[in-house]
Design an enzyme around this catalytic site. Structure first.
Site, PDB file in Angstrom:
ATOM      1  N   GLU A   1       5.812 -21.526 -45.365  1.00 49.12           N
ATOM      2  CA  GLU A   1       6.907 -21.123 -44.468  1.00 49.12           C
ATOM      3  C   GLU A   1       7.554 -22.394 -43.891  1.00 49.12           C
ATOM      4  O   GLU A   1       6.855 -23.374 -43.608  1.00 49.12           O
ATOM      5  CB  GLU A   1       6.300 -20.305 -43.315  1.00 49.12           C
ATOM      6  CG  GLU A   1       7.259 -19.974 -42.185  1.00 49.12           C
ATOM      7  CD  GLU A   1       6.530 -19.423 -40.934  1.00 49.12           C
ATOM      8  OE1 GLU A   1       5.402 -19.868 -40.633  1.00 49.12           O
ATOM      9  OE2 GLU A   1       7.121 -18.541 -40.281  1.00 49.12           O
TER      10      GLU A   1
ATOM     11  N   CYS B   1       4.350 -15.486 -43.001  1.00 54.99           N
ATOM     12  CA  CYS B   1       3.406 -15.737 -41.898  1.00 54.99           C
ATOM     13  C   CYS B   1       2.999 -14.496 -41.126  1.00 54.99           C
ATOM     14  O   CYS B   1       2.207 -13.705 -41.595  1.00 54.99           O
ATOM     15  CB  CYS B   1       3.940 -16.832 -40.981  1.00 54.99           C
ATOM     16  SG  CYS B   1       2.600 -17.475 -39.943  1.00 54.99           S
TER      17      CYS B   1
ATOM     18  N   ASN C   1      14.451 -16.891 -40.558  1.00 53.58           N
ATOM     19  CA  ASN C   1      13.277 -17.554 -41.132  1.00 53.58           C
ATOM     20  C   ASN C   1      13.131 -16.936 -42.526  1.00 53.58           C
ATOM     21  O   ASN C   1      12.737 -15.775 -42.661  1.00 53.58           O
ATOM     22  CB  ASN C   1      12.064 -17.267 -40.235  1.00 53.58           C
ATOM     23  CG  ASN C   1      10.840 -18.054 -40.666  1.00 53.58           C
ATOM     24  OD1 ASN C   1      10.751 -18.500 -41.793  1.00 53.58           O
ATOM     25  ND2 ASN C   1       9.886 -18.195 -39.756  1.00 53.58           N
TER      26      ASN C   1
ATOM     27  N   LYS D   1      12.387 -13.043 -42.623  1.00 52.18           N
ATOM     28  CA  LYS D   1      11.202 -12.609 -41.857  1.00 52.18           C
ATOM     29  C   LYS D   1      11.521 -11.493 -40.863  1.00 52.18           C
ATOM     30  O   LYS D   1      12.437 -11.625 -40.033  1.00 52.18           O
ATOM     31  CB  LYS D   1      10.617 -13.818 -41.126  1.00 52.18           C
ATOM     32  CG  LYS D   1       9.285 -13.587 -40.437  1.00 52.18           C
ATOM     33  CD  LYS D   1       8.766 -14.930 -39.900  1.00 52.18           C
ATOM     34  CE  LYS D   1       7.421 -14.853 -39.252  1.00 52.18           C
ATOM     35  NZ  LYS D   1       6.960 -16.207 -38.835  1.00 52.18           N
TER      36      LYS D   1
ATOM     37  N   GLU E   1       9.675 -18.352 -31.878  1.00 49.27           N
ATOM     38  CA  GLU E   1      10.450 -17.847 -33.028  1.00 49.27           C
ATOM     39  C   GLU E   1      11.490 -16.810 -32.621  1.00 49.27           C
ATOM     40  O   GLU E   1      12.553 -16.723 -33.233  1.00 49.27           O
ATOM     41  CB  GLU E   1       9.512 -17.260 -34.089  1.00 49.27           C
ATOM     42  CG  GLU E   1       8.805 -18.323 -34.884  1.00 49.27           C
ATOM     43  CD  GLU E   1       8.155 -17.778 -36.123  1.00 49.27           C
ATOM     44  OE1 GLU E   1       8.838 -17.162 -36.959  1.00 49.27           O
ATOM     45  OE2 GLU E   1       6.937 -17.970 -36.263  1.00 49.27           O
TER      46      GLU E   1
ATOM     47  N   ASN F   1       2.680 -20.916 -41.037  1.00 48.69           N
ATOM     48  CA  ASN F   1       2.336 -21.986 -40.089  1.00 48.69           C
ATOM     49  C   ASN F   1       1.592 -21.268 -38.979  1.00 48.69           C
ATOM     50  O   ASN F   1       2.225 -20.563 -38.174  1.00 48.69           O
ATOM     51  CB  ASN F   1       3.580 -22.614 -39.454  1.00 48.69           C
ATOM     52  CG  ASN F   1       4.379 -23.505 -40.391  1.00 48.69           C
ATOM     53  OD1 ASN F   1       4.255 -24.709 -40.376  1.00 48.69           O
ATOM     54  ND2 ASN F   1       5.236 -22.882 -41.195  1.00 48.69           N
TER      55      ASN F   1
HETATM   56  N1  CDT Z   1       4.662 -18.722 -37.998  1.00 53.78           N
HETATM   57  C1  CDT Z   1       4.020 -17.649 -37.563  1.00 53.78           C
HETATM   58  O1  CDT Z   1       4.468 -16.525 -37.766  1.00 53.78           O
HETATM   59  N2  CDT Z   1       2.866 -17.840 -36.891  1.00 53.78           N
HETATM   60  C2  CDT Z   1       2.116 -16.786 -36.276  1.00 53.78           C
HETATM   61  C3  CDT Z   1       1.430 -17.307 -35.078  1.00 53.78           C
HETATM   62  C4  CDT Z   1       1.636 -16.460 -33.933  1.00 53.78           C
HETATM   63  S1  CDT Z   1       0.823 -17.096 -32.524  1.00 53.78           S
HETATM   64  C5  CDT Z   1       2.016 -16.896 -31.359  1.00 53.78           C
HETATM   65  C6  CDT Z   1       1.077 -16.174 -37.195  1.00 53.78           C
HETATM   66  O2  CDT Z   1       1.004 -14.938 -37.238  1.00 53.78           O
HETATM   67  O3  CDT Z   1       0.289 -16.881 -37.795  1.00 53.78           O
END
Ligand code: CDT
Length: 319
Positions: free
Chosen positions: A46, A168, A106, A123, A142, A193
């Site tokens: 991502e 993600c 995203n 996303k 985000e 990420n």
């Molecule tokens: N990038 C991304 O979607 N990361 C989320 C972390 C959320 S923590 C606020 C994930 O689900 O891994």
């Protein structure tokens, strides 16, 4: 083989000062390794081209923020990735921040070995917040920097496979996989990420890797499809993120997993016969699903009133 040798190109940290050119050079190196290992398709993370910028607070229009988005794909900095993939005859999944008119997404794309973009995904499940809160140990903004994806969860017939994408946080939601499962998806590519140490009491670092594999193995198994997942990981500007990139079979088993928190290529032979077989028995959706019993899934967003059958219908004596 009836399928595709799939590579997952995990990427280690990208710092703020790293240029697109440096990052793309790392990616082309991973593509070369993928070629040597017989891959026909490679999954990148991502937002693969820059550091994970939603950890910082910006206002829309700030030059530093705007520089994280791509106006064109491929653009001048990403063209070498497309060229290298075409020269090597490899397709790929790429996550990046997309500027689309006034909107910001995203986004992930599936690129065929010819360089043609076979499909796009934006996303849907944006995690975190729109406003910063200094009481949190770290921000995840985000919802501030992206609009909710407007393309649903499409599945594309490409590279001889029915391929879907998500990004993600989407991987934590069963609906993500099922909507693609209902299109007969055979392979889901995704990048992530996942920061740790933001202070959530029940998403501690100790559980982050467990939740990563738990959700993706369940999604693969329940929908009888391959899942190929690439992390961007390591420590970016002092902020740690999990690795554990993996490839999961349609039976829910992890068949390849990254061992480091750095740039690392893992690969597996993803045989679509296995996916097709798994779709004929326990997860033969057409034969076993009962949508009439699932209405709250599309009628409700959050939890609402209890839904109880009539006591008479249950044959209870006091009816
Ligand atoms: N990038 C991304 O979607 N990361 C989320 C972390 C959320 S923590 C606020 C994930 O689900 O891994």
């Amino acid at each position: 083989m009836d399928g595709i040798v799939t590579g997952v190109a995990q990427m280690g940290a990208i710092q703020k000062a790293d240029t697109r050119e440096t990052v793309v050079a790392r990616m082309t190196e991973l593509l070369r390794e993928a070629k040597a290992r017989g891959c026909g398709f490679v999954v990148f993370p991502e937002l693969a081209l820059t550091t994970f910028f939603p950890r910082w607070v910006y206002d829309r229009g700030d030059a530093e923020l705007e520089a994280f988005y791509e106006d064109t794909m491929p653009g001048p900095a990403t063209r070498p990735l497309f060229d290298m993939a075409r020269d090597l005859g490899i397709g790929f999944y790429l996550g990046y921040a997309e500027k689309a008119g006034a909107k910001r997404f995203n986004t992930a794309i599936l690129v065929e070995p010819s360089g043609r973009i076979a499909g796009k995904y934006r996303k849907v499940h944006l995690p975190g917040h729109a406003e910063p809160d200094p009481s949190r140990l770290g921000e995840h903004l985000e919802k501030r920097y992206f609009d909710v994806g407007d393309l649903g969860f499409p599945v594309y017939e490409t590279m001889g496979v029915k391929m879907g994408m998500c990004i993600c946080n989407d991987r934590r939601w069963p609906e993500t996989y099922r909507v693609m499962g209902l299109q007969g998806v055979e392979l889901i590519a995704l990048g992530y990420n996942t920061p740790t140490g933001l202070g959530e009491p029940y998403q501690a670092a100790a559980q982050a890797n467990f939740h990563n594999s738990l959700t993706m193995q369940a999604g693969a198994y329940h929908n009888a499809c391959w899942v190929a997942a690439a992390a961007k990981c390591g420590v970016e500007e002092g902020f740690p993120m999990i690795g554990q990139s993996m490839i999961i079979s349609p039976l829910g088993e992890v068949v390849a997993q990254a061992a480091t928190l750095e740039d690392e290529l893992i690969a597996a032979r993803c045989d679509m016969k296995m996916a097709r077989y798994a779709k004929t028995e326990i997860f033969n959706l057409a034969r076993h699903r009962r949508p009439e019993a699932y209405r709250p899934i599309v009628e409700r967003v959050g939890a609402g009133d209890l839904i109880q059958p009539d006591r008479k219908q249950m044959g209870l004596d006091d009816a």
